[in-house]
Design an enzyme around this catalytic site. Structure first.
Site, PDB file in Angstrom:
ATOM      1  CG  ASP A  46      -1.839   1.170   1.252  1.00  0.00           C
ATOM      2  OD1 ASP A  46      -2.846   1.126   0.521  1.00  0.00           O
ATOM      3  OD2 ASP A  46      -1.561   2.165   1.944  1.00  0.00           O
ATOM      4  CE1 TYR A  51       1.179   7.499   2.889  1.00  0.00           C
ATOM      5  CE2 TYR A  51       1.340   5.296   1.971  1.00  0.00           C
ATOM      6  CZ  TYR A  51       0.614   6.264   2.648  1.00  0.00           C
ATOM      7  OH  TYR A  51      -0.657   5.995   3.088  1.00  0.00           O
ATOM      8  CE  LYS A  80      -3.340   4.845   0.399  1.00  0.00           C
ATOM      9  NZ  LYS A  80      -1.947   4.546   0.815  1.00  0.00           N
ATOM     10  CG  HIS A 113      -3.787   9.765   0.194  1.00  0.00           C
ATOM     11  ND1 HIS A 113      -2.427   9.657   0.081  1.00  0.00           N
ATOM     12  CD2 HIS A 113      -4.072   9.391   1.462  1.00  0.00           C
ATOM     13  CE1 HIS A 113      -1.919   9.221   1.235  1.00  0.00           C
ATOM     14  NE2 HIS A 113      -2.894   9.064   2.083  1.00  0.00           N
ATOM     15  CG  ASN A 169      -8.532   9.290   4.671  1.00  0.00           C
ATOM     16  OD1 ASN A 169      -8.557   8.712   5.746  1.00  0.00           O
ATOM     17  ND2 ASN A 169      -7.430   9.400   3.947  1.00  0.00           N
ATOM     18  CG  PHE A 219      -0.986  -1.586  15.670  1.00  0.00           C
ATOM     19  CD1 PHE A 219      -1.706  -2.759  15.877  1.00  0.00           C
ATOM     20  CD2 PHE A 219       0.070  -1.618  14.760  1.00  0.00           C
ATOM     21  CE1 PHE A 219      -1.382  -3.941  15.200  1.00  0.00           C
ATOM     22  CE2 PHE A 219       0.396  -2.785  14.073  1.00  0.00           C
ATOM     23  CZ  PHE A 219      -0.330  -3.952  14.302  1.00  0.00           C
TER      24      PHE A 219
HETATM   25  P1  NAD Z   1       0.820   0.561  11.284  1.00  0.00           P
HETATM   26  O1  NAD Z   1      -0.234  -0.213  11.869  1.00  0.00           O
HETATM   27  O2  NAD Z   1       1.458   0.002  10.114  1.00  0.00           O
HETATM   28  O3  NAD Z   1       2.028   0.939  12.247  1.00  0.00           O
HETATM   29  C1  NAD Z   1       1.971   1.775  13.353  1.00  0.00           C
HETATM   30  C2  NAD Z   1       3.203   1.543  14.192  1.00  0.00           C
HETATM   31  O4  NAD Z   1       3.124   0.247  14.760  1.00  0.00           O
HETATM   32  C3  NAD Z   1       4.501   1.567  13.404  1.00  0.00           C
HETATM   33  O5  NAD Z   1       5.415   2.341  14.127  1.00  0.00           O
HETATM   34  C4  NAD Z   1       4.972   0.123  13.358  1.00  0.00           C
HETATM   35  O6  NAD Z   1       6.359  -0.008  13.377  1.00  0.00           O
HETATM   36  C5  NAD Z   1       4.351  -0.440  14.605  1.00  0.00           C
HETATM   37  N1  NAD Z   1       4.037  -1.864  14.522  1.00  0.00           N
HETATM   38  C6  NAD Z   1       3.699  -2.566  13.429  1.00  0.00           C
HETATM   39  N2  NAD Z   1       3.456  -3.847  13.755  1.00  0.00           N
HETATM   40  C7  NAD Z   1       3.627  -3.942  15.089  1.00  0.00           C
HETATM   41  C8  NAD Z   1       3.522  -5.006  16.003  1.00  0.00           C
HETATM   42  N3  NAD Z   1       3.159  -6.228  15.603  1.00  0.00           N
HETATM   43  N4  NAD Z   1       3.772  -4.770  17.303  1.00  0.00           N
HETATM   44  C9  NAD Z   1       4.118  -3.534  17.730  1.00  0.00           C
HETATM   45  N5  NAD Z   1       4.248  -2.480  16.912  1.00  0.00           N
HETATM   46  C10 NAD Z   1       4.001  -2.681  15.588  1.00  0.00           C
HETATM   47  O7  NAD Z   1       0.074   1.911  11.059  1.00  0.00           O
HETATM   48  P2  NAD Z   1       0.051   2.964   9.889  1.00  0.00           P
HETATM   49  O8  NAD Z   1       1.376   3.109   9.240  1.00  0.00           O
HETATM   50  O9  NAD Z   1      -0.641   4.151  10.426  1.00  0.00           O
HETATM   51  O10 NAD Z   1      -0.968   2.320   8.862  1.00  0.00           O
HETATM   52  C11 NAD Z   1      -0.652   1.228   8.056  1.00  0.00           C
HETATM   53  C12 NAD Z   1      -0.637   1.630   6.611  1.00  0.00           C
HETATM   54  O11 NAD Z   1      -1.885   2.187   6.238  1.00  0.00           O
HETATM   55  C13 NAD Z   1       0.366   2.748   6.248  1.00  0.00           C
HETATM   56  O12 NAD Z   1       1.680   2.273   6.158  1.00  0.00           O
HETATM   57  C14 NAD Z   1      -0.215   3.219   4.953  1.00  0.00           C
HETATM   58  O13 NAD Z   1       0.129   2.346   3.910  1.00  0.00           O
HETATM   59  C15 NAD Z   1      -1.708   3.159   5.235  1.00  0.00           C
HETATM   60  N6  NAD Z   1      -2.273   4.442   5.711  1.00  0.00           N
HETATM   61  C16 NAD Z   1      -3.131   5.097   4.897  1.00  0.00           C
HETATM   62  C17 NAD Z   1      -3.656   6.309   5.267  1.00  0.00           C
HETATM   63  C18 NAD Z   1      -4.640   7.011   4.381  1.00  0.00           C
HETATM   64  O14 NAD Z   1      -4.901   8.207   4.597  1.00  0.00           O
HETATM   65  N7  NAD Z   1      -5.218   6.339   3.415  1.00  0.00           N
HETATM   66  C19 NAD Z   1      -3.294   6.892   6.498  1.00  0.00           C
HETATM   67  C20 NAD Z   1      -2.415   6.198   7.334  1.00  0.00           C
HETATM   68  C21 NAD Z   1      -1.915   4.972   6.926  1.00  0.00           C
END
Ligand code: NAD
Length: 324
Positions: A46, A51, A80, A113, A169, A219
């Site tokens: 994704d 990014y 996106k 996006h 969004n 998370f």
């Molecule tokens: P994420 O869930 O990928 O990560 C959040 C944090 O949790 C990171 O620091 C990561 O290192 C940590 N993490 C990951 N796995 C873990 C685990 N098993 N245990 C402990 N910590 C862990 O959150 P994100 O990056 O906000 O979202 C995921 C993806 O969603 C993004 O990489 C992006 O591709 C997408 N996204 C899209 C939008 C949008 O506006 N469409 C916005 C935010 C994110």
């Protein structure tokens, strides 16, 4: 290797239910991270213009294909459209640039996006352009409607540049509006979704309309720590929250796996991100077990309609909006 189920999109195309997010994956590690994730079994990636790492992510994909780990058609690459490219005549050129950055002929899925149209910033001036017209603090809107952008998106499908198109969004009202004129219905809706922001009505609406939902920031506040948002102050992080920890212990899983399974078991796709290989594997293995319904319900009951990812949380209220 973990077998990941597919979600059948409304155009008949299969999308892996668990993928890999690319936000904040640094340019220095992006190629290796994508390569390692493919090795670990991830097939969906994704990405986004915003990014700023599409070139490096593409290098990781190219290396994995060259090494025979995977074929292009086995991958599902998502990207996106950034806000500054909503004007109808800007969509195809920037999609082509993003494809060139990735080294690909087509995206499997291309998303709007944000439902926010900003004034065009030429890639030669600044790329990715970000939110501010001057790169500092001035926000300038564009007149492009979602209909104008969506019509251009339909052109991408007709030209074979995107196999599927979708939105991110968006709330219910905008989805209803889009469905009035869409010749090609959105295949997916990507939203912030975690136990503090369940949005069950929106998820139900998408399901009723045949739109697959992808959850991001599974998370919760963990993704937004660096922005020191007031919403996160005093809040128990989800990975340390008592209900989540109890469900994890009871089911012999980690809190992160519980959070991802809570989403996938309710039919959503997830796209967690990590650069650590052991965590990559744990995050991918979130469809091979089931949580009892009572645990799913207990987690859903944590809902407090708390959204982190919205523009007003990033910008001071005195940010200058100029409506063009
Ligand atoms: P994420 O869930 O990928 O990560 C959040 C944090 O949790 C990171 O620091 C990561 O290192 C940590 N993490 C990951 N796995 C873990 C685990 N098993 N245990 C402990 N910590 C862990 O959150 P994100 O990056 O906000 O979202 C995921 C993806 O969603 C993004 O990489 C992006 O591709 C997408 N996204 C899209 C939008 C949008 O506006 N469409 C916005 C935010 C994110």
């Amino acid at each position: 290797m973990v077998a990941v189920p597919n979600i059948k999109l409304n155009n008949g195309i299969d999308m892996p239910q668990v993928g890999f997010g690319l936000w904040k994956v640094g340019n220095d590690v992006a190629a290796d991270t994508v390569y390692n994730a493919i090795k670990a079994g991830y097939r969906l990636f994704d990405g986004a213009c915003d990014y700023g790492n599409e070139v490096e992510c593409g290098q990781g994909v190219a290396r994995a294909i060259a090494d025979g780990l995977v074929k292009r058609e086995e991958l599902f690459i998502v990207s996106k459209l950034w806000n500054t490219f909503h004007d109808g005549d800007r969509v195809e050129p920037i999609a082509r640039k993003q494809l060139a950055d990735w080294g690909l002929d087509y995206f499997d899925l291309y998303l709007i996006h944000f439902p926010v149209a900003l004034e065009y910033v030429d890639p030669s001036v600044r790329y990715p352009p970000g939110w501010f017209y001057d790169g500092e603090g001035e926000i300038r809107t564009s007149k492009a409607s979602i209909q104008e952008t969506w019509t251009a998106f339909e052109g991408l499908v007709e030209k074979g540049l995107a196999k599927s198109i979708g939105v991110s969004n968006f709330q219910a009202q905008l989805l209803y509006d889009l469905l009035r004129y869409a010749k090609i219905r959105p295949a997916t809706l990507q939203i912030e979704h975690h136990p503090y922001l369940v949005q069950q009505e929106l998820v139900n609406l998408a399901k009723a309309e045949g739109i697959a939902v992808t959850a991001y920031s599974s998370f919760g506040s963990l993704s937004f720590e660096e922005f020191s948002m007031k919403q996160a102050k005093g809040l128990t992080p989800l990975l340390e929250q008592d209900t989540i920890k109890a469900v994890a212990e009871k089911n012999g899983k980690t809190p992160s796996q519980v959070l991802l399974r809570w989403a996938t078991q309710r039919g959503l796709a997830v796209i967690p991100k990590t650069t650590r290989p052991a965590i990559m594997e744990a995050n991918l293995d979130v469809t091979s077990f089931d949580l009892p319904q009572e645990d799913i319900d207990a987690i859903s009951a944590l809902d407090r309609n708390l959204r982190f990812n919205q523009p007003s949380n990033y910008f001071p209220t005195e940010s200058l909006w100029i409506f063009g």
